[in-house]
Scaffold this active site. Structure first.
Site, PDB file in Angstrom:
ATOM      1  N   ASP A   1      36.464  35.918  47.289  1.00  0.00           N
ATOM      2  CA  ASP A   1      37.919  35.993  47.327  1.00  0.00           C
ATOM      3  C   ASP A   1      38.280  37.113  48.307  1.00  0.00           C
ATOM      4  O   ASP A   1      37.416  37.851  48.778  1.00  0.00           O
ATOM      5  CB  ASP A   1      38.521  36.208  45.932  1.00  0.00           C
ATOM      6  CG  ASP A   1      39.972  35.700  45.891  1.00  0.00           C
ATOM      7  OD1 ASP A   1      40.556  35.474  46.963  1.00  0.00           O
ATOM      8  OD2 ASP A   1      40.526  35.536  44.787  1.00  0.00           O
TER       9      ASP A   1
HETATM   10  C1  BGC Z   1      43.587  34.628  45.953  1.00  0.00           C
HETATM   11  C2  BGC Z   1      42.907  33.314  46.258  1.00  0.00           C
HETATM   12  C3  BGC Z   1      43.399  32.799  47.580  1.00  0.00           C
HETATM   13  C4  BGC Z   1      43.092  33.849  48.622  1.00  0.00           C
HETATM   14  C5  BGC Z   1      43.452  33.420  50.025  1.00  0.00           C
HETATM   15  C6  BGC Z   1      43.476  35.610  47.072  1.00  0.00           C
HETATM   16  O1  BGC Z   1      44.276  36.715  46.870  1.00  0.00           O
HETATM   17  O2  BGC Z   1      43.036  35.158  44.773  1.00  0.00           O
HETATM   18  O3  BGC Z   1      43.144  32.389  45.249  1.00  0.00           O
HETATM   19  O4  BGC Z   1      42.804  31.579  47.870  1.00  0.00           O
HETATM   20  O5  BGC Z   1      43.800  35.019  48.320  1.00  0.00           O
HETATM   21  O6  BGC Z   1      44.800  33.354  50.217  1.00  0.00           O
END
Ligand code: BGC
Length: 761
Positions: free
Chosen positions: A295
């Site tokens: 993530d």
């Molecule tokens: C989130 C993810 C997301 C990623 C990219 C993160 O902060 O937890 O679910 O896909 O950002 O935007």
């Protein structure tokens, strides 16, 4: 305690179930050809180029995490040209994608195309309901269709990888991200995970309207302590294997191409650095052959967690644990090559990660046609077209849940009723879009006010009552509901006095749920409760339409307001969907995918709880209860009404009551539409395994079926229970079925009392 039987054979059967665990004979020629190409390419790559494939950068415009470093755009372009970037996220639009793809393909030594990721969560430009709402439809076909529409639009905009579905189970409505998942139940969650993966990926990943899906967040993010975002998760093995992991496993079975890990730690280990989850379970036991992306900077965050002392150590831990790609963390690109050169990380780890990443790129067809997602004609024709709006309207109306309808106040009449509509959220074209709508344009939803005007000839009077704080509503801004200005309340009350029916649209703005938006109070925010009570004191004929991204505590409303409709945030077509339900063009059929608590103190509250040793009030004080609240929820999981009524009877367990674990147990029930309208009902089947080597929940959903019944019509429906439904995971994560007595329940929600029984020998 019962005997564990069939443990080994079941483990084998379940390992064998994984689509991705291909036996030699199953590897088709296409796969073989891709494997050869990947090997050949891999053999030409330098260590830096391999690390490059494992590096993902955010684009230059949208930001979905803490802001990137200053001056990073220049570095990113330099790295792109060197072949040090394997993927970008938040680059969208054919022109922008073409720009970065051209650098990767035409300016780097090996010309490896980028995989372009984006959060296509419940639509791209044409937005469907938030995922929690869609889950309330319990309609797998429309959920799959909704993901298909999202993929088609995203693909037309240059994107070939979505960071969805989020399959995190959660029992805590304080957690803002419950809006992004399918609710609290692993069985429903698994079915929906499969439907969404199928919708995004279609039958052929190389088709230019399909995109790779990503099951996230692996794992247990939804069990954040106290519902606080990014918090510690400390759960036992039974909860992990039986509640958290099944939807992820289902996604693997559906052939999902990628996984995303998570910001949380699990029992002391940040999951980004968890070999147990990523190597042992996902890539080992389940045979997942796609890749895992971290993530946003979650590799770096292991330093703040106190699990790695610096970036070097974080890179080593994450790569070794099976995190194949670093999202916007700069850790792999800065550290990994040296770690390999110094013998601290094995090059085989890089090879494994890169092989997985390249394979997905080949499967998407990016090597043959790197600009296939950059077709301007498709961009013009496939985004926001009528067919897509029709599809999201269909899922939107099916996601609405009728929570209460006393005195048949609903459906409203289309003519001759004096209706007063109250609540600023009714006039809002932005909030209905939900909090994940980067690809869409602000203020483009059909508002409830617009929908209600369109569907009736009534002279609709609208009053805001309490105004929303109209901040610039961008992805990162704070939004609030007015907490101080009461000036609009009197006017709303005055208008309400002479109304036949008042429709009040209250709840949360969509930027009050979603990532980073946990709440400690989940009632109606701001002055809305005061507004509701003031209007009620003037005229009780109220239909409350809730719009929200999580279950809310609305005990007062449930006690006093005659009709309540759960309207979530339903996307681009919100107003039309709500109007169709309120005016009776669509008879509501949604069922709650998450329990509604009476109060915050009951959280976590969920239907599949354990009985405890003192479940009943046998003593005045010493039993499992609260002294200031009932144990029961306000609305149970699976609950939802219709304008008609359904009667369940004649529950039969066929062929006696004794079965072997190999048998298929057939259970039937008759459902009759006993009311005044044609309607649809989601019939649900729950089991209770009475005695277990690990205690079993009082109810577990194990089947559901949507039944359409005309007024007065009856149908018998049949559920089949097999060993897939009758077992559970033990503490080692092995699937077991235990002999013993079971209860079976069928009905319209998880509190149904219609019951049968059988025994497994
Ligand atoms: C989130 C993810 C997301 C990623 C990219 C993160 O902060 O937890 O679910 O896909 O950002 O935007």
């Amino acid at each position: 305690m019962k005997n564990s039987i069939l443990t080994c054979s079941i483990i084998l059967t379940f390992l064998g179930c994984s689509n991705n665990k291909k036996s030699d004979s199953m590897i088709d020629t296409k796969t073989e050809a891709i494997n050869e190409k990947v090997d050949s390419l891999l053999s030409k790559m330098t260590i830096e180029e391999k690390v490059g494939q494992m590096n993902q950068y955010n684009g230059f415009w949208d930001v979905t995490g803490p802001s990137p470093k200053d001056g990073s755009a220049k570095t990113k372009y330099e790295h792109l040209r060197k072949g040090w970037v394997g993927s970008m996220l938040n680059v969208r639009g054919t022109e922008n994608v073409k720009e970065v793809q051209r650098i990767a393909v035409e300016e780097t030594r090996l010309g490896i195309p980028l995989i372009i990721g984006f959060d296509v969560i419940h639509g791209y430009k044409t937005l469907a309901p938030i995922p929690l709402a869609e889950a309330a439809s319990w309609d797998l076909e429309v959920i799959e269709k909704s993901a298909r529409v999202a993929a088609t639009e995203a693909a037309a905009s240059g994107i070939n990888w979505t960071f969805a579905p989020m399959v995190d189970i959660s029992r805590d409505p304080r957690w803002g991200r419950v809006m992004e998942g399918a609710g609290e139940d692993p069985y429903l969650g698994s079915k929906i995970a499969k439907a969404r993966v199928k919708g995004f990926q279609g039958n052929d990943l190389s088709d230019d309207t399909t995109i790779a899906a990503c099951a996230k967040h692996f794992a247990a993010y939804g069990f954040s302590e106290a519902g606080k975002e990014y918090n510690t998760v400390d759960i036992g093995t039974s909860t992990l294997h039986n509640m958290v992991l099944p939807p992820f496993k289902a996604a693997v079975e559906a052939g999902v191409k990628t996984f995303m890990n998570s910001f949380n730690e699990l029992n002391g280990v940040p999951v980004t650095g968890s070999s147990f989850l990523q190597r042992d379970i996902l890539k080992g036991k389940w045979g997942f052959d796609g890749f895992v992306v971290s993530d946003w900077a979650s590799i770096n965050e292991m330093i703040s967690w106190g699990h790695a002392k610096d970036k070097k150590e974080a890179a080593k831990i994450a790569a070794t644990a099976g995190s194949d790609m670093d999202m916007e963390g700069y850790v792999y690109v800065e550290e990994l090559a040296n770690l390999v050169k110094n013998g601290i990380v094995k090059e085989a780890i890089l090879d494994d990660a890169v092989r997985r990443i390249l394979t997905v790129k080949f499967e998407l067809g990016l090597f043959d046609a790197p600009y296939k997602y950059c077709n301007e004609e498709n961009e013009k024709n496939n985004i926001g077209n009528k067919e897509h709006h029709d599809a999201v309207l269909d899922v939107a109306k099916k996601s609405i849940v009728l929570l209460k309808n006393e005195n048949k106040i609903l459906p409203l009449k289309k003519k001759g009723q004096k209706i007063v509509l109250i609540g600023d959220l009714a006039d809002d074209k932005n909030s209905p879009l939900g909090s994940w709508r980067l690809g869409s344009d602000d203020n483009t939803a059909v508002s409830i006010l617009e929908g209600m005007k369109k569907y009736s000839e009534n002279n609709l009077i609208f009053k805001k009552g309490v105004e929303l704080t109209k901040d610039p509503v961008s992805f990162t801004s704070e939004i609030n509901i007015n907490t101080t200005d009461e000036s609009g309340i009197d006017e709303a009350v005055k208008a309400a006095k002479s109304a036949d029916v008042i429709v009040m649209v209250l709840g949360e703005h969509s930027f009050q749920s979603g990532e980073g938006r946990s709440r400690t109070e989940i009632g109606l925010p701001g002055l809305q409760q005061k507004l509701l009570e003031s209007v009620y004191n003037a005229n009780k004929n109220i239909v409350l339409v809730l719009t929200n991204g999580r279950p809310l505590t609305i005990e007062w409303a449930d006690k006093n307001i005659p009709a309540i409709v759960e309207g979530w945030q339903l996307g681009s077509q919100t107003g039309n969907a709500i109007a169709q339900v309120l005016y009776g063009d669509y008879n509501p059929s949604g069922k709650l995918p998450m329990t509604f608590p009476r109060n915050i103190g009951q959280i976590p509250i969920y239907y599949n709880y354990k009985n405890t040793g003192r479940p009943n009030r046998e003593s005045h004080v010493f039993w499992s209860h609260y002294i200031d609240s009932p144990n029961t929820p306000l609305y149970p999981f699976g609950y939802g009404l219709s304008y008609t009524t359904f009667k369940y009877d004649n529950l039969k367990v066929h062929n006696g009551e004794n079965f072997s674990t190999e048998d298929t147990i057939k259970i039937s029930v008759t459902i009759t539409n006993t009311g005044d309208y044609d309607g649809k009902e989601v019939a649900q089947l729950y089991i209770r395994d009475l005695v277990g080597s690990i205690t079993r929940p009082v109810r577990e959903l194990k089947g559901f079926e949507m039944v359409a019944l005309k007024k007065g019509e009856s149908k018998e429906i049949v559920f089949n229970l097999t060993k897939k439904e009758l077992g559970f995971y033990n503490s080692d994560g092995n699937y077991v079925i235990e002999a013993g007595d079971f209860e079976v329940y069928v009905g319209g929600n998880s509190a149904t009392k219609i019951q049968g029984k059988f025994t497994l020998n």
